[in-house]
Design a protein around this motif. Structure first.
Motif, PDB file in Angstrom:
ATOM      1  N   LYS A 114      33.538  22.887  24.123  1.00  0.00           N
ATOM      2  CA  LYS A 114      32.625  23.443  23.134  1.00  0.00           C
ATOM      3  C   LYS A 114      32.607  22.658  21.822  1.00  0.00           C
ATOM      4  O   LYS A 114      31.533  22.376  21.287  1.00  0.00           O
ATOM      5  N   PRO A 115      33.789  22.282  21.264  1.00  0.00           N
ATOM      6  CA  PRO A 115      33.740  21.501  20.007  1.00  0.00           C
ATOM      7  C   PRO A 115      33.024  20.166  20.162  1.00  0.00           C
ATOM      8  O   PRO A 115      32.253  19.777  19.284  1.00  0.00           O
ATOM      9  N   LEU A 116      33.266  19.455  21.281  1.00  0.00           N
ATOM     10  CA  LEU A 116      32.609  18.164  21.470  1.00  0.00           C
ATOM     11  C   LEU A 116      31.098  18.335  21.626  1.00  0.00           C
ATOM     12  O   LEU A 116      30.310  17.580  21.054  1.00  0.00           O
ATOM     13  N   GLU A 117      30.709  19.333  22.404  1.00  0.00           N
ATOM     14  CA  GLU A 117      29.282  19.563  22.602  1.00  0.00           C
ATOM     15  C   GLU A 117      28.617  20.012  21.297  1.00  0.00           C
ATOM     16  O   GLU A 117      27.485  19.622  20.991  1.00  0.00           O
ATOM     17  N   ALA A 118      29.345  20.837  20.529  1.00  0.00           N
ATOM     18  CA  ALA A 118      28.811  21.277  19.241  1.00  0.00           C
ATOM     19  C   ALA A 118      28.635  20.090  18.303  1.00  0.00           C
ATOM     20  O   ALA A 118      27.632  20.000  17.577  1.00  0.00           O
ATOM     21  N   PHE A 119      29.599  19.179  18.319  1.00  0.00           N
ATOM     22  CA  PHE A 119      29.481  17.980  17.473  1.00  0.00           C
ATOM     23  C   PHE A 119      28.290  17.136  17.904  1.00  0.00           C
ATOM     24  O   PHE A 119      27.518  16.635  17.080  1.00  0.00           O
ATOM     25  N   ARG A 120      28.120  16.997  19.201  1.00  0.00           N
ATOM     26  CA  ARG A 120      27.010  16.170  19.697  1.00  0.00           C
ATOM     27  C   ARG A 120      25.661  16.792  19.327  1.00  0.00           C
ATOM     28  O   ARG A 120      24.747  16.099  18.861  1.00  0.00           O
ATOM     29  N   LYS A 121      25.552  18.125  19.524  1.00  0.00           N
ATOM     30  CA  LYS A 121      24.267  18.761  19.259  1.00  0.00           C
ATOM     31  C   LYS A 121      24.004  18.916  17.766  1.00  0.00           C
ATOM     32  O   LYS A 121      22.893  18.657  17.291  1.00  0.00           O
ATOM     33  N   GLU A 187      27.830   9.529   6.959  1.00  0.00           N
ATOM     34  CA  GLU A 187      28.649  10.742   7.037  1.00  0.00           C
ATOM     35  C   GLU A 187      29.118  10.983   8.465  1.00  0.00           C
ATOM     36  O   GLU A 187      30.289  11.275   8.699  1.00  0.00           O
ATOM     37  N   ILE A 188      28.206  10.827   9.430  1.00  0.00           N
ATOM     38  CA  ILE A 188      28.577  11.073  10.824  1.00  0.00           C
ATOM     39  C   ILE A 188      29.537   9.994  11.323  1.00  0.00           C
ATOM     40  O   ILE A 188      30.464  10.280  12.082  1.00  0.00           O
ATOM     41  N   GLN A 189      29.341   8.733  10.873  1.00  0.00           N
ATOM     42  CA  GLN A 189      30.259   7.662  11.277  1.00  0.00           C
ATOM     43  C   GLN A 189      31.685   7.997  10.845  1.00  0.00           C
ATOM     44  O   GLN A 189      32.651   7.750  11.574  1.00  0.00           O
ATOM     45  N   GLU A 190      31.837   8.564   9.641  1.00  0.00           N
ATOM     46  CA  GLU A 190      33.162   8.924   9.155  1.00  0.00           C
ATOM     47  C   GLU A 190      33.667  10.214   9.807  1.00  0.00           C
ATOM     48  O   GLU A 190      34.835  10.342  10.140  1.00  0.00           O
ATOM     49  N   ARG A 191      32.750  11.170   9.974  1.00  0.00           N
ATOM     50  CA  ARG A 191      33.148  12.482  10.502  1.00  0.00           C
ATOM     51  C   ARG A 191      33.614  12.417  11.946  1.00  0.00           C
ATOM     52  O   ARG A 191      34.506  13.155  12.355  1.00  0.00           O
ATOM     53  N   LYS A 192      33.033  11.533  12.727  1.00  0.00           N
ATOM     54  CA  LYS A 192      33.308  11.545  14.165  1.00  0.00           C
ATOM     55  C   LYS A 192      34.768  11.247  14.476  1.00  0.00           C
ATOM     56  O   LYS A 192      35.272  11.638  15.525  1.00  0.00           O
ATOM     57  N   LYS A 193      35.449  10.533  13.544  1.00  0.00           N
ATOM     58  CA  LYS A 193      36.840  10.175  13.821  1.00  0.00           C
ATOM     59  C   LYS A 193      37.696  11.410  14.059  1.00  0.00           C
ATOM     60  O   LYS A 193      38.461  11.473  15.017  1.00  0.00           O
ATOM     61  N   PHE A 194      37.565  12.388  13.156  1.00  0.00           N
ATOM     62  CA  PHE A 194      38.394  13.568  13.364  1.00  0.00           C
ATOM     63  C   PHE A 194      37.688  14.644  14.181  1.00  0.00           C
ATOM     64  O   PHE A 194      38.328  15.434  14.877  1.00  0.00           O
ATOM     65  N   GLU A 195      36.344  14.680  14.131  1.00  0.00           N
ATOM     66  CA  GLU A 195      35.634  15.688  14.912  1.00  0.00           C
ATOM     67  C   GLU A 195      35.785  15.441  16.420  1.00  0.00           C
ATOM     68  O   GLU A 195      35.749  16.382  17.207  1.00  0.00           O
ATOM     69  N   CYS A 196      35.917  14.180  16.805  1.00  0.00           N
ATOM     70  CA  CYS A 196      36.081  13.871  18.229  1.00  0.00           C
ATOM     71  C   CYS A 196      37.540  13.933  18.662  1.00  0.00           C
ATOM     72  O   CYS A 196      37.846  14.290  19.796  1.00  0.00           O
ATOM     73  N   VAL A 197      38.442  13.544  17.756  1.00  0.00           N
ATOM     74  CA  VAL A 197      39.850  13.451  18.142  1.00  0.00           C
ATOM     75  C   VAL A 197      40.531  14.813  18.138  1.00  0.00           C
ATOM     76  O   VAL A 197      41.361  15.113  18.995  1.00  0.00           O
ATOM     77  N   GLU A 198      40.163  15.666  17.181  1.00  0.00           N
ATOM     78  CA  GLU A 198      40.831  16.964  17.095  1.00  0.00           C
ATOM     79  C   GLU A 198      40.652  17.812  18.358  1.00  0.00           C
ATOM     80  O   GLU A 198      41.623  18.412  18.833  1.00  0.00           O
TER      81      GLU A 198
END
Length: 764
Positions: A114-121, A187-198
């Protein structure tokens, strides 16, 4: 070199290079989207196809191992390096799990899918929407611009004004869309580091919970998880600080874009429409070109480029300008035109058309026309309305504030992060730096609360005409934070601090000593060294020019400030060494292959073992000198003096003497390490590299047979733990005995007894 920063000012130039940068960012986001989709599909396979668990895990591990984050700028922090490597670490864990086929995977939907899909959408989807809007506004603006430029100058003034206003509205919409799209991409380039890894981190924790057979591996992962949580939290904190600075810069540029138009002192650039004359009866045509004028050589480079044609570049033509003359509408039915006489083609005049009246004046000024454009010199102050100076009054205010904070609120939670009311803060600062109002002791005054005093101190430091760490030395301070080893970072910053003006160094010493005291009470105030670095990084140092690239260096400013806090006594107490800092090569010493019994023996980046809870050690199993009494000081530990590179020239110490420490204690990142067996020869040259452990001292040697000896250091060493000794070459140790820990001695140096790596000394 990673992705280039997207400068807001480039949104107004809209150059070919800017469009190429945008394409690179878009391609990276597309790659991330594809990666998340693939990861999501593989996760479903793990849930729905338990019988094919082995195949699904291999594919999942491969997907993780092959993906790598791109980063903005020319260097990464130690936290980002660890985050970048985290997917490979996760992949390695999955390969280990494959060896235990009877283990089951459950409950990953909530923690991973769910978190990964939420980040993608939510985030990647919003980027796609912004992209469509940006492309639509580009088409609308340039189409309307061409219509305007093709309009006859003989039309009635109201018609011209109406057309100008219409294009101006289109231009504003286009630039607004461009600014927002640039901001969203970065913003997304920076955010994805922790949004994808967490989510991945949570997934692994869930997996190990349901794997009884993987219990030992799960314990080992817990160690890595804690290290990565620190990396993620530090990166998230820096992201929040960077994002606020970026939004502030975008706001200022939106309010006055002409002040921030990037014009190099040696060149000017922008779009011009160039008239291309054809033989009769074909007349002439106007071609849009991106032009760069080099002032010193008076050379104009013209490159054909149209954003609407997919950004295809044409040929580049260069001419040398002899003169530039205004083209009147009486001779040509187009506005904003210039006649350029070139030396390359005698008797040839090049006619160009600017995009607007402001643009026309800009080119006239750049190319030496008769209507020079007077630009106001841009001055910038972080805080207007405050006349702060680094004088005796200001220094007295710093001392007064520090004394009050340490007396009244050193244990207040969120010290320096909880801000005071703006009006009260400005009132206090104005009062304290007014020479006519002296004698107020803030430590005794109840009129001002602690958060107002801390905010006033920060405001004073930000309002100085020049930051404490000076514009001149800014880049030099940033360099060691981007590279080098922990030791050379400290040495380089030590040397640079002593290049600061006397008053700057004095105030910097006062502030960093105070911050060290604040960090020492982090259990109560929750302000660790890393937290203080985030708060004071942009306060104590900042670049003279405000750009997105400079804002991306905030994380390195934080690291510099962390080093100043952690190493305050050394940096401000002693004069720096005259030897080179970054180029210095440490002495090498013999090493031996360390036993890789488990993952826990592998060094991890940016992790400080002194801040973790350590289990009580029984006196019967461990010498009292080996017990470390440090406890946890907070979740965000400083990463300034740690290194992600544990290889290097210093010899590797034995890790066995930490065997009784709690499982959560990681290996240090390796300032000084050595495990080769100490040889009985008096010559250091007889220490043999890669010596097997069995050839060292006898492990079962009776304690009563140990005799006291003297030893001399042949290599320098810095202690990693309280139980070890730090020393330089030539240090003499007394009462030296064999330690119970293989590869170590115990001895006394300057009245302190501790552990000594045995292949660092020779017996006298």
């Amino acid at each position: 070199m990673g992705l280039h920063p997207l400068e807001f000012s480039e949104s107004y130039l809209d150059s070919p290079a800017f469009r190429d940068k945008i394409k690179a960012h878009e391609a990276e986001l597309d790659k991330t989207g594809r990666f998340i989709k693939e990861l999501y599909k593989d996760g479903k396979n793990l849930i729905n196809a338990t019988k094919q668990l082995s195949l699904a895990q291999k594919k999942f591990a491969q997907c993780l191992g092959e993906f790598k984050f791109e980063y903005i700028g020319d260097a990464k922090t130690d936290d980002e390096k660890c985050i970048d490597e985290s997917l490979q670490e996760f992949s390695s864990f999955l390969r280990n799990l494959e060896d235990q086929r009877d283990l089951m995977m459950r409950n990953i939907t909530e923690t991973l899918m769910k978190p990964l899909e939420a980040f993608r959408k939510e985030h990647l989807g919003s980027a796609k929407a912004e992209r469509k809007r940006y492309e639509k506004e580009t088409e609308k603006y340039y189409s309307s611009l061409e219509k305007l430029l093709n309009m006859s100058a003989k039309k009635k003034e109201p018609q011209l004004q109406e057309a100008d206003m219409s294009v101006e509205v289109m231009r504003q919409h286009f630039q607004e869309s461009s600014l927002e799209y640039v901001c969203k991409l970065q913003e997304i380039q920076e955010r994805k580091k922790f949004e994808c890894v967490e989510p991945m981190l949570a997934f692994f924790q869930t997996v190990f919970t349901f794997y009884h057979q993987g219990y030992e591996l799960a314990k080992d992962f817990d160690h890595y998880k804690k290290a990565l949580q620190i990396n993620i939290q530090n990166t998230r904190s820096r992201f929040e600080g960077t994002r606020s600075e970026v939004y502030e810069l975008m706001k200022r540029i939106r309010e006055s874009p002409q002040e921030y138009r990037q014009t190099s002192p040696i060149s000017s650039e922008g779009y011009l429409y160039v008239q291309e004359k054809r033989p009769p009866p074909f007349g002439s045509s106007w071609v849009k070109r991106y032009c760069t004028f080099v002032k010193e050589q008076k050379i104009l480079h013209m490159k054909t480029f149209d954003q609407r044609s997919g950004g295809k570049l044409g040929e580049t033509e260069s001419v040398t300008i002899k003169s530039c003359i205004r083209k009147t509408t009486e001779t040509l039915d187009r506005r904003f035109c210039l006649d350029i006489e070139v030396t390359d083609r005698p008797s040839t005049v090049l006619t160009v058309q600017a995009l607007s009246d402001d643009d026309y004046r800009f080119w006239m000024h750049a190319m030496g026309g008769k209507e020079p454009m007077q630009y106001l010199n841009r001055t910038h102050s972080r805080e207007r309305g405050i006349d702060a100076q680094l004088d005796d009054v200001g220094i007295s205010f710093v001392k007064n504030s520090i004394n009050a904070i340490e007396t009244r609120g050193i244990n207040d939670q969120g010290l320096y992060r909880v801000v005071g009311v703006s009006s009260k803060v400005q009132k206090l600062l104005s009062l304290m730096i007014d020479e006519t109002n002296s004698g107020i002791d803030l430590a005794l005054s109840e009129d001002w609360d602690v958060k107002t005093i801390t905010s006033a101190l920060k405001l004073y430091l930000r309002s100085l005409p020049e930051p404490l760490m000076t514009y001149e030395l800014y880049k030099e301070f940033i360099v060691p934070a981007k590279s080098a080893t922990p030791e050379s970072r400290v040495q380089a910053i030590h040397s640079l601090v002593h290049k600061l003006p006397e008053r700057n160094r004095l105030v910097l010493s006062l502030v960093t000593k105070h911050l060290a005291n604040v960090a020492a009470n982090s259990k109560q105030n929750l302000m660790t060294v890393a937290n203080l670095g985030v708060v004071f990084g942009p306060t104590l140092m900042r670049p003279q020019e405000e750009t997105v690239a400079a804002i991306m260096d905030l994380k390195f400013q934080n690291i510099v400030v962390e080093i100043l806090i952690e190493q305050h006594e050394k940096i401000f107490g002693d004069a720096p060494s005259s030897s080179p800092t970054l180029a210095a090569t440490p002495l090498s010493a013999p090493t031996r292959q360390s036993k890789r019994l488990s993952r826990q023996n592998r060094p991890l980046a940016v992790y400080n073992p002194q801040v973790l809870d350590i289990q009580t050690v029984s006196p019967s199993s461990e010498s009292p000198a080996l017990v470390n009494d440090e406890t946890s000081a907070g979740s965000n530990e400083s990463v300034s003096s740690q290194s992600s590179n544990a290889s290097g020239t210093p010899p590797e110490k034995s890790k066995n003497h930490h065997a009784t420490i709690s499982t959560s204690l990681p290996e240090s990142t390796g300032i000084c390490t050595a495990t080769a067996s100490w040889m009985n020869s008096a010559s250091p040259a007889s220490v043999t590299p890669a010596k097997p452990e069995s050839e060292g001292i006898e492990k079962n040697k009776p304690e009563e047979s140990v005799t006291l000896m003297k030893a001399k250091a042949v290599y320098p060493c810095e202690a990693e733990h309280d139980s070890e000794l730090s020393f330089q070459v030539g240090a003499i140790f007394h009462d030296v005995t064999l330690s119970r820990e293989p590869g170590w001695l115990e001895g006394v140096l300057e009245g302190k007894r501790g552990l000594i790596p045995e292949n660092y000394v020779e017996i006298l």
